[in-house]
Design an enzyme around this catalytic site. Structure first.
Site, mmCIF file in Angstrom:
data_model
loop_
_atom_site.group_PDB
_atom_site.id
_atom_site.type_symbol
_atom_site.label_atom_id
_atom_site.label_comp_id
_atom_site.label_asym_id
_atom_site.label_seq_id
_atom_site.Cartn_x
_atom_site.Cartn_y
_atom_site.Cartn_z
ATOM 1 C CG HIS A 225 12.058 47.790 -7.246
ATOM 2 N ND1 HIS A 225 11.238 47.381 -8.269
ATOM 3 C CD2 HIS A 225 11.542 48.970 -6.833
ATOM 4 C CE1 HIS A 225 10.260 48.256 -8.451
ATOM 5 N NE2 HIS A 225 10.428 49.239 -7.600
ATOM 6 C CB SER B 190 7.466 49.295 -12.220
ATOM 7 O OG SER B 190 8.223 48.790 -11.155
ATOM 8 C CE LYS C 142 -0.084 53.317 -8.645
ATOM 9 N NZ LYS C 142 1.142 53.531 -7.870
ATOM 10 N NE ARG D 250 13.256 55.723 -10.626
ATOM 11 C CZ ARG D 250 12.025 55.248 -10.663
ATOM 12 N NH1 ARG D 250 11.755 54.215 -11.409
ATOM 13 N NH2 ARG D 250 11.072 55.820 -9.976
#
Ligand code: ADP
Length: 150
Positions: free
Chosen positions: A17, A127, A41, A90
């Site tokens: 990030h 993450s 979540k 990515r």
């Protein structure tokens, strides 16, 4: 004033990030790091912890604001008068996933998404991987800013 929103869960913020944020900074007068809150979540780090990590990481950067939001990301952008969204890519899976979201956001609002391809050597960081390493007691510090601790 050129303003962008970088939305994410940041559970926790990683050096992936920070790479994207630092590279985007010269293009904007302000970047809002926006933690989307989604009550269904489950997160490893509380909202307060995630906010704290973002604020601490960028405490010396006057062009960065840290905020939370609920609801549609493009609605949040409008309330902040931000003309762009930022996201990182990515790999090919990120591209496919982000493409649909970016196109939908643009259709809904006219707000475009700017994509940064991850710097070489950082595409393995996510993450999710950091959380897995933490769960199993491994060393994760090489993937996160210094302030991230569990
Ligand atoms: P979300 O739950 O919205 O995907 P994340 O915090 O996982 O939130 O990710 C926010 C953004 O950061 C996404 O665009 C993601 O692709 C990007 N990102 C995460 N890790 C990296 C990395 N290592 N390199 C580049 N971009 C990354």
């Amino acid at each position: 004033m050129r303003k962008a929103v970088f939305p994410g869960s940041f559970d926790p913020i990683t050096l992936g990030h920070t790479d994207i944020i630092e590279r985007a900074l010269p293009l904007f007068d302000e970047i809002i790091l926006a933690i989307g809150t989604n009550s269904s979540k489950k997160y490893m780090f509380s909202l307060e912890e995630r906010l704290g990590f973002l604020k601490e990481t960028f405490k010396k950067e006057p062009k960065i604001e840290v905020m939370t939001y609920k609801g549609l990301t493009v609605d949040f952008c409008k309330t902040q008068q931000a003309g762009f969204l930022l996201r990182g890519l990515r790999n090919a899976q990120d591209l496919e996933f982000e493409k649909a979201i970016g196109q939908t956001n643009y259709k809904m609002s006219g707000i475009d998404t700017l994509f940064f391809i991850t710097s070489s050597g950082k595409s393995h960081i996510s993450s999710t991987v950091v959380r897995d390493v933490i769960k199993h007691g491994g060393d994760y510090h090489f993937m996160v800013p210094d302030c991230v601790k569990k």
